[in-house]
Scaffold this motif. Structure first.
Motif, PDB file in Angstrom:
ATOM      1  N   TYR A 371       0.824  -1.205   0.000  1.00 23.91           N
ATOM      2  CA  TYR A 371       0.000   0.000   0.000  1.00 23.91           C
ATOM      3  C   TYR A 371       0.865   1.265   0.000  1.00 23.91           C
ATOM      4  CZ  TYR A 371      -3.771  -3.205   1.271  1.00 23.91           C
ATOM      5  OH  TYR A 371      -4.678  -4.229   1.284  1.00 23.91           O
ATOM      6  N   ILE A 372       1.919   1.255   0.821  1.00 22.98           N
ATOM      7  CA  ILE A 372       2.798   2.423   0.880  1.00 22.98           C
ATOM      8  C   ILE A 372       3.533   2.597  -0.446  1.00 22.98           C
ATOM      9  CG2 ILE A 372       4.821   3.429   2.018  1.00 22.98           C
ATOM     10  CD1 ILE A 372       3.969   2.058   4.583  1.00 22.98           C
ATOM     11  N   ALA A 373       3.949   1.469  -1.052  1.00 21.63           N
ATOM     12  CA  ALA A 373       4.638   1.534  -2.336  1.00 21.63           C
ATOM     13  C   ALA A 373       3.742   2.128  -3.417  1.00 21.63           C
ATOM     14  CB  ALA A 373       5.114   0.143  -2.749  1.00 21.63           C
ATOM     15  N   GLU A 374       2.430   1.826  -3.346  1.00 28.79           N
ATOM     16  CA  GLU A 374       1.494   2.385  -4.316  1.00 28.79           C
ATOM     17  C   GLU A 374       1.374   3.898  -4.159  1.00 28.79           C
ATOM     18  OE1 GLU A 374      -0.471   1.251  -6.826  1.00 28.79           O
ATOM     19  OE2 GLU A 374       0.566  -0.675  -6.762  1.00 28.79           O
ATOM     20  N   LEU A 375       1.420   4.360  -2.899  1.00 28.29           N
ATOM     21  CA  LEU A 375       1.273   5.790  -2.625  1.00 28.29           C
ATOM     22  C   LEU A 375       2.554   6.567  -2.860  1.00 28.29           C
ATOM     23  CD1 LEU A 375      -0.844   5.600   0.664  1.00 28.29           C
ATOM     24  CD2 LEU A 375      -1.654   6.212  -1.624  1.00 28.29           C
ATOM     25  N   SER A 376       3.708   5.924  -2.641  1.00 29.12           N
ATOM     26  CA  SER A 376       4.978   6.638  -2.797  1.00 29.12           C
ATOM     27  C   SER A 376       5.951   5.802  -3.620  1.00 29.12           C
ATOM     28  CB  SER A 376       5.569   6.981  -1.421  1.00 29.12           C
ATOM     29  OG  SER A 376       5.720   5.801  -0.644  1.00 29.12           O
ATOM     30  N   SER A 377       6.745   4.979  -2.934  1.00 30.19           N
ATOM     31  CA  SER A 377       7.709   4.117  -3.620  1.00 30.19           C
ATOM     32  C   SER A 377       8.073   2.957  -2.717  1.00 30.19           C
ATOM     33  CB  SER A 377       8.978   4.903  -3.976  1.00 30.19           C
ATOM     34  OG  SER A 377       9.683   5.247  -2.792  1.00 30.19           O
ATOM     35  N   ARG A 379      11.066   1.985  -1.958  1.00 26.91           N
ATOM     36  CA  ARG A 379      12.155   2.402  -1.061  1.00 26.91           C
ATOM     37  C   ARG A 379      11.595   3.079   0.189  1.00 26.91           C
ATOM     38  NH1 ARG A 379      16.538   5.750  -4.361  1.00 26.91           N
ATOM     39  NH2 ARG A 379      17.610   5.632  -2.334  1.00 26.91           N
ATOM     40  N   PHE A 380      10.602   3.933   0.004  1.00 24.74           N
ATOM     41  CA  PHE A 380      10.012   4.618   1.151  1.00 24.74           C
ATOM     42  C   PHE A 380       9.315   3.626   2.086  1.00 24.74           C
ATOM     43  CE2 PHE A 380       6.603   6.868   3.367  1.00 24.74           C
ATOM     44  CZ  PHE A 380       7.297   7.937   3.901  1.00 24.74           C
ATOM     45  N   SER A 381       8.659   2.616   1.502  1.00 21.26           N
ATOM     46  CA  SER A 381       7.966   1.634   2.325  1.00 21.26           C
ATOM     47  C   SER A 381       8.959   0.797   3.144  1.00 21.26           C
ATOM     48  CB  SER A 381       7.086   0.726   1.457  1.00 21.26           C
ATOM     49  OG  SER A 381       7.858   0.041   0.499  1.00 21.26           O
TER      50      SER A 381
END
Length: 403
Positions: A371-377, A379-381
Motif C-alpha cells: 500500500y505504501i509503495a502504491e502511494l509513494s515508492s 524504497r520509502f515503504s
C-alpha cells in the motif's frame, strides 16, 4: 506456569529409569534432538509446500490475484485456532498435541497435491494453517520445557532447525522438479520422512502436565500485559521478517535492478544469516543477556533496511539484507522463551498470546509495504518498516520481563 514436578517424573521406557533431574547429559541431549527434529519436520512441511506453489498455480490455471486470495486461507486457519491452541496444549499436554498435530500437519500437506480446483486448494490450505498453528504452540512449549532441563537458553537453536529445514525443503523441491515428480508424490515422500522422524523421536519428548490457573477465566479475558508487550515486540520483528520473505526479491528486481539470477541474492543472504544467527544466538544470549541482544538485534534490523534504502546497489543491499537476517534471528525465539516461563500463565497459553500478536505483524507487514509503495515508492515503504527495529530496541529497554 510450568509444573516443575516433571523434572522428578521420568516416564521414558527402556534402560533409562532415573528422573529427568538426574538424567545424564547424553540423554538430555537426546531429548533436545527429539524436540529439534519436530521443529525440523514442521519447517520441512512448510518449505515443501512453498517450493511447489508455482507448479500448483500453473496446474490450476490461477491468476496472481486468485492465488493471493486462496493463500489467505492459511492465516485464516491459523487465526481460527489461535484462541484454542494454548488451552488444548494445557488441557491435553504438549506431548500429545504435538504428536497429533504434526502428523495431521504432514497429512494436510499431502492433500494439497490432490486439489483439482481453487475451492479444494483453499479448503486444504485452511486445515494446513490450522494444524500449523497447533503444531507451533505445542513444539515451542516442548522447547520451553527442554530449556528448563538444560537450565540455559537454547530456544534459538530450535528455531534454527526450522530455518535449516527451509533450505532443505527448497533443495528437495529442486530435486523433485528435476525428476518431474508431481506435487502430490513430492508431498507424500516428504510426509513419509516426517513420519519416520516422529517415529524415532516421539518417545523422547517431555511428558509434562501444565498447571492451569485455579480461578475460572473467560474464554476471551484480558491477557497478561507483559505478554502483550512481548507480542508487540514480536509484531515489529515479524513484520520485518514478513517483508523480507515477500518483498526482498521484488526490491532487488525493481529497485536494485539486479540482473537475472541475482534477483534472489537478497532473499538468500537474508535466509543464510537468519539461520546462522539462530544457531549462534543462544551463546550470545548467555554471554550478553537477553535485553542487550534484543536491543542490538532491533538496531541491526533498522540499520539494514535503511542501508538498503540509502544505497540501492547489489553489494550494499546484499550486505544490508544480511544485517536484517541477523537482526530478526534471535528476537522471536527469545520472546517465546521468556513467555513460556511466565509465572502466572501456563506456557501453552502464554505462547499463544505472544505468537498471536506477533503473527499479526507477519500478516500485516507485506500488505502495508504494498500500500505504501502504491502511494509513494518501494524504497520509502522499506524505510517505514525500518523504524520498527529501533522501536524494538526501545521497548526492550522498558519491559521488565526482558532480563
Amino acid at each position: 506456569m510450568i509444573d516443575l514436578k516433571f523434572i522428578t517424573k521420568y516416564k521414558a521406557k527402556g534402560k533409562y529409569k532415573k528422573t529427568y533431574g538426574n538424567a545424564k547429559l547424553s540423554y538430555l541431549n537426546r531429548i533436545r534432538w527429539a524436540v529439534s527434529s519436530f521443529y525440523f519436520g514442521m519447517g520441512l512441511c512448510f518449505a515443501t509446500w512453498a517450493s511447489r506453489i508455482p507448479d500448483i498455480k500453473t496446474a490450476l490455471d490461477l491468476s496472481s490475484g486468485e492465488l493471493g486470495t486462496i493463500l489467505f486461507a492459511v492465516p485464516l486457519g491459523q487465526l481460527l485456532i489461535m484462541p484454542f491452541s494454548g488451552k488444548l496444549v494445557t488441557r491435553f499436554t504438549s506431548y500429545k498435541i504435538l504428536i497429533a498435530s504434526c502428523f495431521l500437519y504432514a497429512v494436510s500437506m499431502t492433500n494439497l497435491g490432490l486439489a483439482t480446483n481453487s475451492w479444494q486448494l483453499s479448503f486444504g490450505l485452511f486445515f494446513f494453517g490450522l494444524f500449523s498453528n497447533l503444531t507451533n504452540i505445542a513444539v515451542n512449549t516442548q522447547g520451553v520445557y527442554t530449556e528448563v532441563l538444560f537450565k540455559k537458553t537454547i530456544m534459538s537453536s530450535f528455531h534454527g532447525m526450522w530455518s535449516f529445514a527451509g533450505f532443505t525443503g527448497a533443495l528437495i523441491g529442486l530435486a523433485m522438479l528435476a525428476l518431474e515428480l508431481s506435487p502430490y508424490h513430492h508431498f507424500l515422500i516428504v510426509a513419509a520422512v516426517v513420519f519416520i522422524l516422529m517415529l524415532f523421536d516421539y518417545k523422547f519428548l517431555i511428558k509434562a502436565k501444565e498447571i492451569p490457573k485455579k480461578e475460572t477465566k473467560k474464554m476471551f479475558s484480558k491477557p497478561d500485559s507483559a505478554l502483550l508487550w512481548l507480542g508487540v515486540i514480536g509484531f515489529c520483528c515479524m513484520a520485518s521478517e514478513g517483508v523480507m520473505f515477500d518483498w526482498s526479491g521484488v526490491y532487488f528486481k525493481d529497485v536494485i535492478n539486479a540482473p537475472g539470477p541475482l534477483v534472489i541474492l537478497g532473499y538468500t543472504s537474508f535466509m543464510i544469516t537468519m539461520a546462522g544467527g539462530r544457531f549462534l544466538g543462544d551463546g550470545l544470549i548467555l554471554k550478553f543477556g537477553r535485553k542487550k541482544v534484543i536491543q542490538i538485534s532491533g538496531c541491526l534490523i533498522s540499520i539494514g533496511l535503511f542501508t538498503a534504502v540509502a544505497f540501492p546497489y547489489v553489494i550494499p543491499a546484499t550486505i544490508a539484507f544480511m544485517f536484517v537476517g541477523v537482526g530478526v534471528a534471535t528476537i522471536v525465539p527469545t520472546l517465546y522463551s521468556i513467555a513460556g516461563k511466565n509465572p502466572t500463565v501456563p506456557p501453552g497459553e502464554a505462547l499463544t498470546i505472544v505468537s498471536s500478536v506477533s503473527f499479526l505483524g507477519f500478516l500485516m507487514g507485506p500488505p502495508v509495504i504494498g500500500y505504501i509503495a502504491e502511494l509513494s515508492s518501494l524504497r520509502f515503504s522499506f524505510a517505514f518498516i525500518g523504524i520498527f527495529g529501533f522501536l524494538i530496541a526501545f521497548m526492550a529497554s522498558r519491559i521488565k520481563a526482558i532480563q
